[in-house]
Write a protein that holds these residues in place. Structure first.
Motif, mmCIF file in Angstrom:
data_model
loop_
_atom_site.group_PDB
_atom_site.id
_atom_site.type_symbol
_atom_site.label_atom_id
_atom_site.label_comp_id
_atom_site.label_asym_id
_atom_site.label_seq_id
_atom_site.Cartn_x
_atom_site.Cartn_y
_atom_site.Cartn_z
ATOM 1 N N ARG A 197 -31.109 -43.885 16.215
ATOM 2 C CA ARG A 197 -30.395 -42.857 16.979
ATOM 3 C C ARG A 197 -29.642 -43.472 18.153
ATOM 4 N NH1 ARG A 197 -28.520 -39.862 14.286
ATOM 5 N NH2 ARG A 197 -28.216 -38.244 15.848
ATOM 6 N N TYR A 235 -30.599 -41.217 21.425
ATOM 7 C CA TYR A 235 -29.195 -41.000 21.048
ATOM 8 C C TYR A 235 -28.341 -40.826 22.300
ATOM 9 C CZ TYR A 235 -25.082 -38.789 18.921
ATOM 10 O OH TYR A 235 -23.796 -38.482 18.529
ATOM 11 N N ALA A 236 -28.836 -40.001 23.221
ATOM 12 C CA ALA A 236 -28.087 -39.740 24.447
ATOM 13 C C ALA A 236 -27.899 -41.015 25.265
ATOM 14 C CB ALA A 236 -28.809 -38.676 25.274
ATOM 15 N N GLY A 290 -25.552 -43.248 18.633
ATOM 16 C CA GLY A 290 -24.965 -42.667 19.840
ATOM 17 C C GLY A 290 -23.913 -43.536 20.510
ATOM 18 N N ASN A 301 -28.149 -34.499 27.913
ATOM 19 C CA ASN A 301 -28.876 -34.431 26.645
ATOM 20 C C ASN A 301 -30.181 -35.208 26.714
ATOM 21 O OD1 ASN A 301 -29.605 -34.119 23.991
ATOM 22 N ND2 ASN A 301 -27.787 -35.077 23.135
ATOM 23 N N ASN A 326 -24.201 -36.323 27.712
ATOM 24 C CA ASN A 326 -25.342 -36.855 26.982
ATOM 25 C C ASN A 326 -26.414 -37.402 27.911
ATOM 26 O OD1 ASN A 326 -25.172 -36.986 23.783
ATOM 27 N ND2 ASN A 326 -23.101 -36.929 24.636
ATOM 28 N N GLU A 376 -25.605 -34.895 16.201
ATOM 29 C CA GLU A 376 -26.304 -34.733 17.476
ATOM 30 C C GLU A 376 -27.224 -33.528 17.466
ATOM 31 O OE1 GLU A 376 -25.254 -34.498 22.252
ATOM 32 O OE2 GLU A 376 -23.698 -34.062 20.776
ATOM 33 N N HIS A 408 -20.169 -42.353 20.299
ATOM 34 C CA HIS A 408 -19.969 -40.929 20.521
ATOM 35 C C HIS A 408 -19.002 -40.646 21.674
ATOM 36 C CE1 HIS A 408 -21.825 -36.682 21.041
ATOM 37 N NE2 HIS A 408 -20.911 -36.816 21.989
#
Length: 414
Positions: free
Chosen positions: A123, A72-73, A127, A360, A357, A44, A130
């Motif tokens: 990404r 990703y978030a 994620g 994020n 996130n 991350e 996660h």
């Protein structure tokens, strides 16, 4: 007031599934659970440190490359509830192993990305597991540790994330500068597979959960107390990411210090994260809301200091150190969720990292807008301050909401 409110909120009973003879120790199990959060932290945060390099590789601007961080978030936010709800009947060990294998695949795709869009997709995929991994790993450790040591158990698992910022992220950033940014993600993929293997070997198998019901887990999303905690994490934590996501670019653009200073500063930040995590683990139990607001205020003040120190590498590093300490806020918020989530512990635990996130995604997005508008790199710190102040407002709402039942109870008894 904070302590009374926190104690009043701590009314959810925990079941302590102690370890049986012949099983690995709690310290060993927690180590490998924490190694998983270490791997996730490397992936991350290293993506943020390597942002200028894959931006150059793809021929795009840095704020456009920042969309990979947001992708990703978003993957975390999407994956946390879906994985938790639809696979809640599986044994927790099985879920942890599966998610680490999936994480290895997502990071392998990242290393093989050949364009902006394939990077964003990779990404997003990385994620997905996660939040669920974090939520289940912390519940797994807290369940074995027992109610009086929940915050410490949560802190120990999150410690892997903190150590990632001391060792993993600076190392991967340095390796990426020398051997190319793709090398770091190949390494992360290998570490994820090692985690899956060691969790399989050390974590006790407690069998599937036949009583798990998706509808029961979904109740967490209707619980006002749960939603307020998630909202504080989603907004109040955004300041950390608004600063961190663009730190490498800010450092390269506003200072004349050698490039290795990026890794050195990230190391200092990681020490702050570790210290904040240890402080939170030791002192948050019984004073969760008080602890949360202290960390939130520290995040905001440190973000403002970062903005004011732009261009001075030493003051920027100092500000990042205290921003790292402020990251300890995750521990009291996670433990608070255990108190208010009722029977929806798994989903609530996973959604906490979905909330962080969301921060994020929110922090870099708002900071990117400020940069695109021409406000300069110092604006990333001012965005962080604004988000922290919004987090304080949510905290006030949490406190008032928690006090209402007590006031009503006193009125009835009076």
């Amino acid at each position: 007031m904070g302590n009374q409110t926190d104690k009043m909120a701590s009314n959810t009973a925990d079941t302590n599934h102690s370890l049986n003879e012949g099983e690995y120790s709690l310290a060993t199990i927690t180590f490998w659970l924490a190694f998983g959060t270490f791997v996730i932290g490397c992936s991350e945060f290293a993506a943020m440190g390597l942002l200028p390099y894959f931006a150059e590789d793809f021929g795009i601007t840095e704020h456009i490359a920042g969309y990979a961080i947001s992708a990703y978030a978003i993957g975390v936010v999407v994956g946390a509830p879906l994985i938790t709800i639809f696979f809640s009947r599986l044994a927790r060990r099985t879920m942890l192993i599966s998610m680490m294998v999936f994480y290895a695949v997502g990071n392998l795709f990242t290393a093989l990305a050949w364009s902006e869009w394939t990077m964003n997709i990779a990404r997003f995929i990385a994620g997905l597991p996660h939040g669920a991994y974090f939520g289940i790993a912390m519940l797994f450790a807290a369940d074995i540790a027992g109610k009086n040591k929940r915050a410490q158990a949560v802190s120990n698992v999150i410690l892997g994330l903190a150590i990632a910022n001391i060792i993993g992220v600076p190392s991967i950033s340095g390796i990426g500068q020398v051997f190319g940014w793709r090398t770091g993600f190949f390494m992360i993929s290998a570490f994820a597979l090692i985690t899956a293997l060691m969790v399989w070997k050390t974590a006790p198998y407690r069998g599937p959960n036949p009583d798990a019901k998706p509808l029961t887990e979904l109740k967490a999303l209707k619980n006002k107390d749960v939603l307020l905690v998630l909202l504080m994490g989603a907004i109040g934590f955004g300041g950390m990411f608004s600063v961190y996501s663009y730190f490498s670019a800010s450092y390269l653009s506003t200072t004349t210090t050698p490039e290795w200073g990026i890794s050195a500063t990230l190391l200092i930040y990681g020490i702050g994260v570790t210290l904040g995590n240890i402080i939170a683990g030791r002192y948050s139990e019984g004073r969760l809301l008080t602890s949360a607001i202290m960390f939130q205020l520290l995040l905001g003040l440190s973000a403002a200091a970062y903005a004011a120190s732009m261009g001075n590498p030493y003051l920027m590093a100092t500000s990042l150190f205290f921003i790292g300490i402020g990251g300890g806020m995750v521990v009291p918020l996670q433990t608070r969720l255990m108190d208010v989530a009722g029977d929806a512990q798994t989903l609530a635990g996973a959604m906490n990292h979905a909330a962080f996130n969301t921060a994020n995604a929110l922090g870099p997005w708002l900071a990117g807008m400020a940069l695109s508008a021409g406000y300069g790199y110092s604006s990333t710190g001012w965005v962080g301050l604004a988000l922290a102040l919004c987090g304080v407002l949510v905290w006030l709402t949490i406190v008032m909401s928690a006090r209402k039942p007590k006031v009503q109870k006193e009125a009835v008894s009076g």
